[in-house]
Write an enzyme that holds these catalytic residues in place. Structure first.
Site, PDB file in Angstrom:
ATOM      1  N   HIS A 188      86.431  63.096  -0.814  1.00 21.07           N
ATOM      2  CA  HIS A 188      87.294  63.729  -1.819  1.00 21.07           C
ATOM      3  C   HIS A 188      86.493  64.323  -2.972  1.00 21.07           C
ATOM      4  O   HIS A 188      86.951  65.248  -3.634  1.00 21.07           O
ATOM      5  CB  HIS A 188      88.354  62.747  -2.296  1.00 21.07           C
ATOM      6  CG  HIS A 188      89.431  62.593  -1.277  1.00 21.07           C
ATOM      7  ND1 HIS A 188      89.477  61.552  -0.396  1.00 21.07           N
ATOM      8  CD2 HIS A 188      90.458  63.413  -0.950  1.00 21.07           C
ATOM      9  CE1 HIS A 188      90.506  61.720   0.416  1.00 21.07           C
ATOM     10  NE2 HIS A 188      91.113  62.840   0.108  1.00 21.07           N
ATOM     11  N   GLU A 206      98.174  62.753   9.973  1.00 19.49           N
ATOM     12  CA  GLU A 206      96.734  62.576   9.788  1.00 19.49           C
ATOM     13  C   GLU A 206      96.219  61.292  10.423  1.00 19.49           C
ATOM     14  O   GLU A 206      95.059  60.928  10.262  1.00 19.49           O
ATOM     15  CB  GLU A 206      96.363  62.646   8.301  1.00 19.49           C
ATOM     16  CG  GLU A 206      97.219  61.821   7.379  1.00 19.49           C
ATOM     17  CD  GLU A 206      96.889  62.037   5.912  1.00 19.49           C
ATOM     18  OE1 GLU A 206      95.881  62.682   5.592  1.00 19.49           O
ATOM     19  OE2 GLU A 206      97.637  61.527   5.063  1.00 19.49           O
ATOM     20  N   ASP A 235      91.584  63.598   7.609  1.00 18.22           N
ATOM     21  CA  ASP A 235      91.768  62.225   8.078  1.00 18.22           C
ATOM     22  C   ASP A 235      92.000  62.160   9.578  1.00 18.22           C
ATOM     23  O   ASP A 235      91.545  61.229  10.231  1.00 18.22           O
ATOM     24  CB  ASP A 235      92.942  61.567   7.342  1.00 18.22           C
ATOM     25  CG  ASP A 235      92.510  61.047   5.994  1.00 18.22           C
ATOM     26  OD1 ASP A 235      91.455  60.393   5.934  1.00 18.22           O
ATOM     27  OD2 ASP A 235      93.190  61.317   4.998  1.00 18.22           O
ATOM     28  N   CYS A 283      96.590  71.355   6.027  1.00 22.07           N
ATOM     29  CA  CYS A 283      96.100  71.343   4.650  1.00 22.07           C
ATOM     30  C   CYS A 283      94.728  70.670   4.554  1.00 22.07           C
ATOM     31  O   CYS A 283      94.194  70.492   3.474  1.00 22.07           O
ATOM     32  CB  CYS A 283      97.108  70.690   3.715  1.00 22.07           C
ATOM     33  SG  CYS A 283      97.522  69.009   4.190  1.00 22.07           S
TER      34      CYS A 283
HETATM   35  C1  PEP Z   1      93.586  65.459   4.968  1.00 21.49           C
HETATM   36  O1  PEP Z   1      93.418  64.285   5.285  1.00 21.49           O
HETATM   37  O2  PEP Z   1      93.293  66.434   5.701  1.00 21.49           O
HETATM   38  C2  PEP Z   1      94.161  65.801   3.655  1.00 21.49           C
HETATM   39  C3  PEP Z   1      94.449  67.038   3.333  1.00 21.49           C
HETATM   40  O3  PEP Z   1      94.328  64.790   2.767  1.00 21.49           O
HETATM   41  P1  PEP Z   1      93.130  64.166   1.918  1.00 21.49           P
HETATM   42  O4  PEP Z   1      91.911  65.004   2.117  1.00 21.49           O
HETATM   43  O5  PEP Z   1      93.572  64.146   0.505  1.00 21.49           O
HETATM   44  O6  PEP Z   1      92.995  62.806   2.506  1.00 21.49           O
HETATM   45 MG    MG Z   2      94.348  62.722   4.142  1.00 23.45          MG
END
Ligand code: PEP
Ligand code: MG
Length: 580
Positions: free
Chosen positions: A196, A440, A464, A511
């Site tokens: 992140h 995910e 994920d 996303c």
């Molecule tokens: C993902 O897991 O692709 C996602 C968009 O969520 P995050 O990166 O915040 O876990």
């Molecule tokens: Mg995620």
């Protein structure tokens, strides 16, 4: 003086862009406890006094924590700090530390040894809960030793503008502070492809490279370095020629960005008129201007974790409402997809959520929706904020990390209760607010036919989904080579999610970072993806690629790719089609 020469370090993940500047070295929190011998009685007495004042300081700090938790979350939660106070006051522990000091060692070492002994004895306890309390004891030990050192971490607060931060590690919360300090870029030893920290950097358009393994031992404050987020490299001791080369590249990139800006008001449409939507991912309401200036048709993922970072108390319903309504109003009539908090994993807060901070496998632990359902009070505050904000724009709600249908039912139960309360209180909200989930976790991908019947939309969290499907920790640089969106299992999952969701008549977005990588656009397009949700800065390039190919060709490519059994074969196809 040594002559300048380029020393190139390769990282495992980057936020694109180039930064040239001076290093600000951020030290680690950890300290090394060294044994010192105290030959005289006087020295030992001084040591005991030092110990007592460190204990008192720790006690005062814990009381502050206790009061804050009590105020915000109530007595049940405040017991976490209460337990720490009890350990601190344990007479046997203090007696043992005194005895060790009397035997002639320094206080830091004595505390370390006594804590270590207690922690080892906990290993034999059968009851899981009590065995895990060793973590509380370790915590107390760290706090006392920290106060004995009385060493203030050179914190992010002292950051200088326009510097490049180098550290062993940075958390996503640190990255937020970096943004406020207007630093040019950062580079860290650890971190994986979709940690992140790097995602937040991308959202903030800060060039960064993580997973460099040893940069923290090679760069020091004041050194000039280049962060090359485009090639995932950092250059130490750059020669004047290298600096000049990078300045030129920086100017060219700037010009390319200006050129792409012309696409801003054009639709994301293939040459044979197949339209998709490009949405933006945001981690913070301040990114909204960049969302609009890059021509997004909505916010496809509003990560709300930032509200919980860098603060001493839980955010209130009002905090949530203000943040979400601000974005919803600006984005209206375009939609804003608000994801309920996805804390846990690599996104920890200092708010003392019981059990979360010390999990052995945090990514498999109490994270995201699991945490929301465990702490309904916190979840309810957020849901009330979201629902109230829905009266001010087009908000959609999305739950992260759903792994079984029951979690969705549970979350909706809480949501319905909140709606009832708001109706009773005559508070306005959007009765038609759509609710979706992130796909995910492989178990959710497998039961997508069931899930898709219960939601208004789904969004694939590839960051994920890849980590959990391939068993590769997304923040671990040691296994970064195995983290591959082109694994046939991932592509098959994505295709399956899209097909099954379309069968039930709902739209699908991606996303995760995969949607923002230009190489993957044709294949995802060919799979029939409806929305790409990416960092604002990536929107123009993704749009350019979509506008440069036909849907028919994209479908052929995706069919060909699905027939491949190996990553290498898939990569070969990808490389032939990506147009720079
Ligand atoms: C993902 O897991 O692709 C996602 C968009 O969520 P995050 O990166 O915040 O876990
Ligand atoms: Mg995620």
């Amino acid at each position: 003086m040594l002559a300048k020469r380029d020393i190139i370090l390769k990282g495992v993940a980057a936020s694109s862009g180039i930064a040239i500047g001076k290093v600000f070295f951020l030290e680690e929190d950890d300290f090394c406890v060294i044994r010192k011998d105290l030959p005289t009685r006087d020295a030992r007495e001084i040591e005991k006094k030092r110990l007592n004042s460190a204990i008192e300081k720790t006690r005062a700090e814990l009381r502050v924590v206790y009061t804050k938790i009590d105020e915000v979350l109530g007595k049940n939660y405040a017991r976490i700090a209460d337990v720490h106070l009890l350990i601190l006051d344990d007479p046997t522990m203090k007696k043992d530390v005194y005895e060790l000091i009397d035997s002639g060692v320094n206080a830091e070492y004595a505390v370390f040894k006594v804590i270590d002994k207690i922690v080892c004895s906990f290993e034999f306890i059968e009851d899981d809960y009590f065995r895990e309390r060793k973590i509380d004891i370790q915590d107390i030990g760290k706090k006392i030793i920290g106060n004995l050192f009385d060493k203030q971490r050179k914190t992010l607060a002292s950051l200088e503008e326009n510097s490049i931060v180098v550290s062993h590690n940075l958390t996503p919360a640190d990255t937020m502070t970096i943004r406020e300090k207007l630093v040019k870029g950062f580079a860290t030893d650890i971190g994986g492809k979709t940690s992140h920290t790097i995602i937040v950097a991308q959202g903030l358009s800060i060039p960064a490279v993580v997973g460099l393994k040893a940069i923290s031992s090679q760069a020091k404050t004041g050194d000039v370095i280049i962060v090359d987020g485009n090639r995932c490299e950092v250059i130490l001791s750059p020669t004047p020629e290298t600096i000049a080369k990078y300045r030129k590249e920086y100017t060219l990139q700037f010009a390319k960005r200006k050129e792409l800006e012309k696409l801003k008001n054009l639709s994301a449409e293939t040459t044979d008129s197949h339209k998709v939507l490009i949405f933006a991912n945001i981690d913070n309401p301040d990114e909204i201007q960049s969302v609009l200036s890059n021509g997004a048709m909505g916010v496809g993922l509003y990560r709300t974790e930032f509200i919980y970072f860098n603060r001493d108390s839980m955010p209130t319903e009002k905090d949530h409402f203000e943040n979400y309504s601000k974005v919803a109003k600006i984005m209206s009539p375009y939609p804003t997809v608000i994801r309920t908090f996805d804390l846990g994993g690599d996104k920890l807060t200092k708010l003392g959520l019981l059990n979360v901070e010390h999990e052995k496998n945090p990514f498999l632990g109490l994270r995201a929706i699991r945490l929301s359902l465990k702490y309904p009070e916190i979840f309810i505050d957020q849901l009330r904020g979201v629902l109230r904000a829905s009266a001010y724009g087009k908000i959609r709600l999305m739950y992260p990390m759903i792994s079984e249908i029951e979690e969705l039912y549970e979350a909706n139960k809480v949501l319905n209760k909140v709606k009832q309360d708001l109706r009773r209180e005559n508070i306005e909200f959007d009765e038609q607010m759509e609710v979706g989930v992130m796909i995910e976790v492989p178990s959710a991908a497998m039961i997508i036919d069931i899930i898709s019947k219960e939601v208004d939309f789904v969004s694939i969290g590839t960051n994920d989904l890849i980590q959990y499907t391939l068993a590769v920790d997304r923040v671990n640089e040691n296994v970064a080579g195995l983290y591959d969106p082109l694994h046939p299992a991932i592509l098959r999952f994505i295709k399956r999610i899209i097909d099954e969701s379309h069968r039930t008549g709902i739209s699908v977005s991606i996303c995760g970072e995969m949607a923002g990588d230009p190489h993957y656009v044709p294949v995802l397009l060919g799979f029939g993806l409806d929305q790409f949700s990416v960092s604002s800065a990536q929107i123009p390039e993704i749009k350019r690629i979509i506008r440069s190919i036909s849907f028919e060709d994209a479908k052929k490519i995706s069919e060909e790719v699905l027939r491949c059994g190996s990553k290498d074969a898939i990569l070969k196809i990808m490389n032939t089609i990506y147009t720079q």
